[in-house]
Write a protein that holds these residues in place. Structure first.
Motif, PDB file in Angstrom:
ATOM      1  N   VAL A   1      -3.116  -0.067  33.384  1.00 32.07           N
ATOM      2  CA  VAL A   1      -1.524  -0.304  33.182  1.00 32.07           C
ATOM      3  C   VAL A   1      -1.012  -0.421  34.618  1.00 32.07           C
ATOM      4  O   VAL A   1      -1.210   0.025  35.682  1.00 32.07           O
ATOM      5  CB  VAL A   1      -0.677   0.860  32.771  1.00 32.07           C
ATOM      6  CG1 VAL A   1       0.777   0.500  32.525  1.00 32.07           C
ATOM      7  CG2 VAL A   1      -1.293   1.176  31.241  1.00 32.07           C
ATOM      8  N   VAL A   2      -0.185  -1.547  34.523  1.00 32.34           N
ATOM      9  CA  VAL A   2       0.607  -2.136  36.155  1.00 32.34           C
ATOM     10  C   VAL A   2       1.833  -2.535  35.791  1.00 32.34           C
ATOM     11  O   VAL A   2       2.012  -3.301  34.724  1.00 32.34           O
ATOM     12  CB  VAL A   2      -0.397  -3.019  36.809  1.00 32.34           C
ATOM     13  CG1 VAL A   2      -0.432  -4.207  35.887  1.00 32.34           C
ATOM     14  CG2 VAL A   2       0.108  -3.255  38.084  1.00 32.34           C
ATOM     15  N   ALA A   3       2.725  -2.066  36.514  1.00 28.30           N
ATOM     16  CA  ALA A   3       4.182  -2.651  36.574  1.00 28.30           C
ATOM     17  C   ALA A   3       4.388  -4.071  37.087  1.00 28.30           C
ATOM     18  O   ALA A   3       3.870  -4.283  38.330  1.00 28.30           O
ATOM     19  CB  ALA A   3       5.043  -1.574  37.190  1.00 28.30           C
ATOM     20  N   ALA A   4       5.020  -5.007  36.372  1.00 25.27           N
ATOM     21  CA  ALA A   4       5.394  -6.356  36.986  1.00 25.27           C
ATOM     22  C   ALA A   4       6.291  -6.298  38.323  1.00 25.27           C
ATOM     23  O   ALA A   4       6.147  -6.916  39.032  1.00 25.27           O
ATOM     24  CB  ALA A   4       5.966  -7.156  35.923  1.00 25.27           C
ATOM     25  N   SER A   5       6.977  -5.068  38.334  1.00 20.87           N
ATOM     26  CA  SER A   5       7.822  -4.936  39.525  1.00 20.87           C
ATOM     27  C   SER A   5       7.141  -4.525  40.771  1.00 20.87           C
ATOM     28  O   SER A   5       7.754  -5.139  41.842  1.00 20.87           O
ATOM     29  CB  SER A   5       9.024  -3.791  39.229  1.00 20.87           C
ATOM     30  OG  SER A   5       8.099  -2.445  39.164  1.00 20.87           O
TER      31      SER A   5
ATOM     32  N   GLU B   1      10.312  -8.930  35.994  1.00 21.26           N
ATOM     33  CA  GLU B   1       9.311  -9.451  35.317  1.00 21.26           C
ATOM     34  C   GLU B   1       8.944 -10.878  36.156  1.00 21.26           C
ATOM     35  O   GLU B   1       7.963 -11.328  35.454  1.00 21.26           O
ATOM     36  CB  GLU B   1      10.070  -9.747  34.049  1.00 21.26           C
ATOM     37  CG  GLU B   1      10.292  -8.863  33.100  1.00 21.26           C
ATOM     38  CD  GLU B   1      10.902  -9.108  31.935  1.00 21.26           C
ATOM     39  OE1 GLU B   1      10.044  -9.171  30.895  1.00 21.26           O
ATOM     40  OE2 GLU B   1      11.948  -9.080  31.792  1.00 21.26           O
ATOM     41  N   ASN B   2       9.366 -11.171  37.190  1.00 19.16           N
ATOM     42  CA  ASN B   2       8.736 -12.294  37.828  1.00 19.16           C
ATOM     43  C   ASN B   2       7.356 -11.923  38.345  1.00 19.16           C
ATOM     44  O   ASN B   2       6.480 -12.797  38.647  1.00 19.16           O
ATOM     45  CB  ASN B   2       9.538 -12.967  39.051  1.00 19.16           C
ATOM     46  CG  ASN B   2      10.727 -13.573  38.559  1.00 19.16           C
ATOM     47  OD1 ASN B   2      10.929 -13.850  37.461  1.00 19.16           O
ATOM     48  ND2 ASN B   2      11.549 -14.161  39.466  1.00 19.16           N
ATOM     49  N   GLY B   3       7.020 -10.590  38.272  1.00 13.90           N
ATOM     50  CA  GLY B   3       5.778 -10.324  38.706  1.00 13.90           C
ATOM     51  C   GLY B   3       4.510 -10.908  37.658  1.00 13.90           C
ATOM     52  O   GLY B   3       3.462 -10.873  38.277  1.00 13.90           O
TER      53      GLY B   3
ATOM     54  N   ALA C   1       7.069  -4.775  31.918  1.00 16.09           N
ATOM     55  CA  ALA C   1       8.329  -4.726  32.474  1.00 16.09           C
ATOM     56  C   ALA C   1       9.176  -3.202  32.773  1.00 16.09           C
ATOM     57  O   ALA C   1      10.185  -3.393  33.342  1.00 16.09           O
ATOM     58  CB  ALA C   1       9.554  -5.772  31.812  1.00 16.09           C
ATOM     59  N   LEU C   2       8.541  -2.227  32.215  1.00 15.82           N
ATOM     60  CA  LEU C   2       9.214  -1.109  32.276  1.00 15.82           C
ATOM     61  C   LEU C   2       9.441  -0.633  34.132  1.00 15.82           C
ATOM     62  O   LEU C   2       8.778  -1.061  34.818  1.00 15.82           O
ATOM     63  CB  LEU C   2       8.326  -0.086  31.921  1.00 15.82           C
ATOM     64  CG  LEU C   2       8.795   1.286  31.509  1.00 15.82           C
ATOM     65  CD1 LEU C   2       9.983   1.347  30.273  1.00 15.82           C
ATOM     66  CD2 LEU C   2       7.550   2.494  31.106  1.00 15.82           C
TER      67      LEU C   2
END
Length: 373
Positions: free
Chosen positions: A245-249, A281-283, A206-207
């Motif tokens: 690593v992947v961002a939820a955004s 974070e809905n990602g 969630a970063l």
């Protein structure tokens, strides 16, 4: 045709975390050795209707005195701090009297690295320690929203470890879903489990996306096997080895799973698909829903206990589609909401502590290595 988005938004979910005017105001402790920083924060919070009081601390003695005499709802903490640095203060706060901590970090590499260590030790978020950031109403709205959400959580002591049946089908990808406050648990699972050398492991964080390149660099230097950022534009399959690593955004989703492996991409930039939390974070739900459609039987997803409920609905879809859905319970994060949301909607096959999750993952890995598996 029923789309991924239709499936996500039809799932049971917790109430929205939007702040309403009638909600109680928040007490903020700003801890920084620079009086100019403290003055700027105090001015901004003084103009914000959601803040009832801003307490200043110039060193660690002030921080712990405030925790004793006038406990705040949230601490805004400079990463480099007098007496004890931000990492040491974060660890001490989480042990003595858990309070949401948001870290103010400078752009220097050393300070960012310390800020990431703070996240691993229980801090919830990082904001830039700049005049621009600390003069933004968005920064403080987010700060107060985090405090309210943590404050609204009721302590839970009725969370036994629950185990269920887990399919021994081959595993082609492991997703670690680390929401706000859950990074430490996710890295503990990753470093202790034995999957990382044999299948792709993806940390979904969630970063804020602006911090992601430095975060991946820090992970690459910190983890024995290294880390790399997932390139969602190339259509290349995920690979084992370094932590992906992947961002939820960025709203990642599974778009293919075949003999080459599992492939991720980002959702099109459509306004109504924008996540309704500033951390994106809905990602988590987008990724898990697409996994349920395309790669359910090949995937394992672990939802680590974070502040928000994001991910629980998508995890429920994965479980229903025959995937393996795990939840950390009880959570290491003292402000966890996602674990209990997952329990309430029966979203997982298994609920277990970090050590229990590692044991389950190692069992799956051992089954995967058997001849004919």
């Amino acid at each position: 045709m029923v789309t991924v988005a239709d499936r996500i938004f039809s799932q049971p979910a917790a109430a929205s975390s939007q702040v309403h005017p009638e909600e109680p105001p928040v007490r903020v402790l700003v801890a920084d050795g620079d009086p100019a920083i403290r003055s700027l924060v105090r001015k901004m919070l003084g103009d914000h209707p959601g803040c009832s009081d801003c307490i200043e601390a110039q060193d660690t003695d002030d921080v712990f005195a405030a925790l004793e005499t006038s406990p705040p709802d949230v601490i805004l903490l400079g990463s480099a701090f007098a007496g004890m640095n931000g990492l040491q203060v974060t660890r001490a706060v989480m042990v003595r009297q858990p309070v949401p901590v948001v870290i103010m970090a400078d752009v220097e590499e050393e300070d960012l690295d310390r800020a990431f260590e703070c996240l691993r030790s229980g801090a919830l978020e990082i904001v830039p320690r700049t005049e621009e950031s600390l003069s933004s109403s968005d920064t403080f709205s987010r700060l107060l929203d985090l405090a309210r959400q943590a404050k609204a959580l009721q302590p839970r002591h009725d969370a036994p470890e629950i185990q269920g049946n887990v399919s021994s089908l081959p595993v082609d990808v492991l997703f670690l879903m680390a929401g706000t406050g859950a990074l430490g648990a996710a890295l503990r699972v990753y470093q202790a489990a034995e999957f990382s050398s044999s299948i792709p492991v993806v940390l979904v964080t969630a970063l804020a996306s602006s911090l992601l390149p430095d975060f991946v660099r820090w992970l690459d230097e910190t983890l024995e096997g290294g880390a790399k950022l997932v390139d969602l534009a190339t259509g290349q399959p995920l690979t084992a080895g370094p932590l992906n690593v992947v961002a939820a955004s960025v709203l990642p989703r599974v778009v293919a799973s075949d003999g080459r492996g599992v492939i991720l991409a980002g959702l099109p930039d459509i306004p109504w698909m924008t996540p309704d939390t500033s951390s994106g974070e809905n990602g988590f739900d987008v990724l898990l829903a697409s996994t349920a459609e395309i790669a359910a039987k090949e995937a394992v997803a672990v939802l680590l206990g974070g502040l928000h409920s994001s991910g629980a609905a998508g995890l429920s879809l994965l479980k229903r589609a025959g995937g393996r859905a795990f939840v950390e319970l009880p959570a290491l994060c003292p402000f966890a909401r996602s674990s209990f949301t997952a329990v309430r909607i029966d979203a997982a096959n298994v609920y277990a502590t970090v050590s229990g999750l590692v044991t389950l993952l190692d069992d799956l890995n051992a089954q995967r290595a058997l001849p004919g598996a």
